[in-house]
Structure formats: C-alpha cells, structure tokens
Design an enzyme around this catalytic site. Structure first.
Site, PDB file in Angstrom:
ATOM      1  N   ASP A  11      -0.268  56.614 -53.869  1.00 21.08           N
ATOM      2  CA  ASP A  11      -0.395  56.266 -55.277  1.00 21.08           C
ATOM      3  C   ASP A  11      -0.431  54.735 -55.386  1.00 21.08           C
ATOM      4  O   ASP A  11       0.522  54.067 -54.996  1.00 21.08           O
ATOM      5  CB  ASP A  11       0.831  56.838 -56.021  1.00 21.08           C
ATOM      6  CG  ASP A  11       0.759  56.616 -57.514  1.00 21.08           C
ATOM      7  OD1 ASP A  11      -0.106  55.848 -57.967  1.00 21.08           O
ATOM      8  OD2 ASP A  11       1.593  57.207 -58.225  1.00 21.08           O
ATOM      9  N   ASP A 105      -6.417  56.659 -58.819  1.00 28.04           N
ATOM     10  CA  ASP A 105      -5.561  55.865 -57.923  1.00 28.04           C
ATOM     11  C   ASP A 105      -4.553  56.705 -57.138  1.00 28.04           C
ATOM     12  O   ASP A 105      -3.560  56.191 -56.651  1.00 28.04           O
ATOM     13  CB  ASP A 105      -4.842  54.768 -58.724  1.00 28.04           C
ATOM     14  CG  ASP A 105      -3.788  55.333 -59.660  1.00 28.04           C
ATOM     15  OD1 ASP A 105      -3.937  56.492 -60.095  1.00 28.04           O
ATOM     16  OD2 ASP A 105      -2.814  54.628 -59.940  1.00 28.04           O
ATOM     17  N   GLU A 106      -4.804  57.993 -57.023  1.00 22.96           N
ATOM     18  CA  GLU A 106      -3.897  58.851 -56.256  1.00 22.96           C
ATOM     19  C   GLU A 106      -4.695  59.830 -55.391  1.00 22.96           C
ATOM     20  O   GLU A 106      -5.642  60.427 -55.876  1.00 22.96           O
ATOM     21  CB  GLU A 106      -3.017  59.689 -57.198  1.00 22.96           C
ATOM     22  CG  GLU A 106      -2.031  58.889 -58.013  1.00 22.96           C
ATOM     23  CD  GLU A 106      -1.238  59.800 -58.938  1.00 22.96           C
ATOM     24  OE1 GLU A 106      -0.723  60.829 -58.480  1.00 22.96           O
ATOM     25  OE2 GLU A 106      -1.145  59.469 -60.135  1.00 22.96           O
TER      26      GLU A 106
HETATM   27 MG   LIG Z   1      -0.608  54.716 -59.711  1.00 26.98          MG
END
Ligand SMILES: [Mg+2]
Length: 412
Positions: A11, A105-106
C-alpha cells in the site's frame, strides 16, 4: 508447515501527494494537499507533513488552510498517478506473476512460489521498498500473511513505511482483540449490525455460532465467521496483466453490491463499450477477452478468459464474449467490481467489410464513436444501457483509477 501461501499486500503511503512531491522538488518536505473532482474544494489526500499539522482527507480547502496556513494546494493529475501505479506494478511482477491490483495504490502479490528464489517474503518486501523509494521517492507499507485478508490487515498496521508480518501461528493472537472494523470488507453498516449482536472484536466474530450469523446475514454469515478466524481462501487474481501485457482494459467499481443479473449485464455492456471504443480509437482488435469480477466482500475475486477464432473490437461482440464467460460461473456473492480486457491484439487492417449489414454496423459504430469523442463518453450508446444510464454513469471510475488502461499499444 509448508502448505500455506505467502501473500504480500503493498500500500503506497499518501500516494497522490507522494507522487506530486516526487515530481516537483519544490513540494518536497512541505505540507501539501491534493484536490480533484467535485469542484476541487475538498482534500483528496495530503502529505505526511500536512497530516502532522492536522490536515485530513475530506476536509474543505478553507478548513484545511485554517488548520495549516502554509498548506500548498495541488490539483490532482490522474495520468501521473496511473503512470506511477503501472510502473510500480511492473516492479511487483519482477517477483511473481501473481499480482492483483486492488486499487491505484494497493496490490496483492502471491509470492509462495518465489520464496526459493528470493530467500524470504521479508527479503522481497525490503527489495521492493528500496526500489520504489529509489525510483519514485515513495514509501510503501507492506503486510505479509498467509492470505489476502490478513495481508491487507497487516499493511494497515504500520504507516508510513511499515513492514508487518502475521505468521500463521500468530493469527489468532493478532485477531483476538482486533476490532472488526479493521477487517477489509466490514463496512460501517455491517459493523453496526455486528455490534448490535455484541460482537466487537475479530475474536468474538470468529467464536460466534455460524447459525446466528447466517440467520442474520444469509450466505455471508459463514464468510464472516471465517473472517473473524482469519481464514481466507480467495486467490490472488491477475487481471489485464497476463504475460501478454498488450491489452486494452477497463474496470468499474460499483457503488453498491449488485446481484441482479440484468443489472450486472448492463454494467458489462457499458464496460464493453468503453473497451471497444478504446480499441477502435487505437485501431486494434483482439481475440482474447478476460472478465474479472470482485465480490462484495472486497477481496474474493475471479478472472476467466476466452479466446475466439476471430479478432474483434465491436462493443457488442466484446459484450457477448464477456457474457458467455459470466454465464459459465455461479456467482457466490453480490458483485462489487467488474473488469474486461481485450488482449492478443493486432492492428486492424483498414478494410471495408464485404457484406452490407456488416458495413452498416461499422458505420453506425464509427458514427457513435465520433459523437462520443466530441460530446463525451456514453453520449450515444446501446439502447439496453439507457434505462439505468444515469445511475450507471455515476458509478464509473475513470480508467486512471486502476493501472489497467491501455498497455503498450504498438502491437505487431
Ligand atoms: Mg495508500
């Protein structure tokens, strides 16, 4: 014990703000906030320097400025985020082909079969952290665990720049006093219902009688109990990132969980239209259609593909292929996210079809595409889409939302 899986959840910390700081040296080390959409009046994300001064996601700009007068406001640039996200996922694939992007973003990585090459999951995590820091000046929090549910939980436990490992032997100890809201997939509403049943911690959820849960929540009840016990068999599913990276893909998160087949079909058609019009704009057609479905629990998912005899790029052909895949599957839960990609691409020869009705179809499609190019996507679309069009439109996440846009379009 060697039969368990090893999953990483990665993350990126304060992703949008970090990308902006990395792109512009003048923003580095300063409190910045990224705004976008909705009249650009609300903070989407902020740098850790801003968070330290009390700036929070969702704050109005005036409020954030009052909290932190030196705050710098940056208008978000989705293209930049999509680019960085795609590059980050390319790094992940150096360590395993089993990479599932969860959001921009993960990502989850199943590194079970890479451990013998790289030594340990911890090694892989440190190398990835170092590479991402070096290449993008971004820190990431990584969770390592035997499944997706726990890996996600672990990556949330230390921010920023964290590395948290939940060993298989440690699962029940970790979960015993953990609040249920920390589990990915348990939203506010579900939390309220469980709290009313005097269930507050994962330990309590895991010990709850299954029948009590199924009585209240139906089929999800069994799943909830497993979640409380830290059990999760859902695989890491690749999407639009097959070995053949040349693909045109789109995915769409639905604002609510959908189990009505007609409604699912309507979203599928809308996605097919998005993929088709993109493929036509790049003048490519493809033979392989991949359908990706994520369920309401937020992390169970599956992906299936079919390869046709002919190359296609018309929306209704893509739709029919995707639907034929969907029809082979019994959906276990309501659907939360749908994705379609077209791969096995080739450049379309500029040739008029031989038959009159095919020519008509081509001209109609071209007319539709050009109107949509001028007036915005979905200005003109298939009749089936119209009844739910407005509702459907508001659910669309732009292609920049996930790193599965057009990949490397210069095909053979
Ligand atoms: Mg994040």
């Amino acid at each position: 014990m060697t039969d368990h899986r090893t999953i990483l959840h990665i993350d990126a910390n304060a992703f949008f703000a970090s990308v902006e700081q990395s792109a512009n040296p003048e923003l580095r080390g300063k409190p910045i906030a990224v705004v976008g959409g909705h009249g650009r009046t609300v903070i989407t994300t902020s740098s850790y320097e801003a968070r330290a001064k009390g700036v929070k996601t969702g704050m109005a700009i005036w409020e954030a400025k009052r909290t932190c007068p030196e705050l710098l406001i940056v208008v978000g640039d989705n293209k930049k985020y999509q680019y960085t996200s795609t590059k980050m996922n390319e790094i992940f694939r150096d360590y395993t082909p089993e990479v599932e992007a969860f959001s921009i973003d993960e990502s989850w990585l199943d590194v079970t079969h890479s451990l013998s090459i790289f030594g340990s999951a911890e090694n892989i995590a440190y190398i990835i952290k170092a590479r991402i820091k070096y290449q993008f000046d971004i820190t990431v929090s990584i969770g390592i665990a035997p499944n997706k549910l726990l890996a996600k939980l672990a990556s949330d436990m230390q921010k920023p720049d964290g590395l948290t490992i939940i060993e298989p032997d440690n699962v029940s100890r970790t979960l015993e006093h953990m609040l249920i809201k920390e589990l990915c997939g348990i939203g506010k509403k579900m939390q309220r219902h469980l709290n009313m049943m005097s269930i507050y911690t994962c330990g309590e959820l895991g010990r709850c009688e299954e029948t009590r849960l199924t009585k209240k929540f139906g089929i999800i009840g069994k799943r909830l109990k497993e979640m409380g016990q830290g059990i999760d068999h859902s695989p890491v599913v690749r999407f639009g990132k097959e070995d053949d990276v040349k693909s045109v893909g789109h995915s769409m998160t639905l604002e609510r969980d959908i189990d009505d087949p007609a409604e699912i079909r309507r979203f599928l058609l809308q996605l097919s239209e998005m993929v088709g019009s993109r493929a036509r704009r790049y003048n490519v057609s493809g033979k392989t259609i991949h359908l990706y479905v994520r369920y309401a629990d937020f992390f169970s998912s599956w992906g299936k593909q079919t390869t046709l005899k002919n190359y296609i790029n018309l929306s209704d052909e893509i739709f029919r292929a995707a639907l034929s895949i969907l029809n082979t599957v019994d959906l276990e839960q309501p659907v939360r996210l749908l994705g379609i990609s077209l791969s096995n691409l080739k450049h379309q020869a500029e040739q008029l079809p031989l038959f009159e009705d095919e020519r008509k179809k081509l001209f109609a499609t071209q007319a539709m595409d050009s109107i949509n190019d001028r007036f915005g996507r979905m200005s003109v679309t298939y009749g089936t889409l119209l009844p739910g069009k407005e509702k459907a439109g508001s659910h669309v996440i732009p292609p920049s939302w996930r790193p599965d846009g057009v990949k490397n379009i210069d095909v053979q």
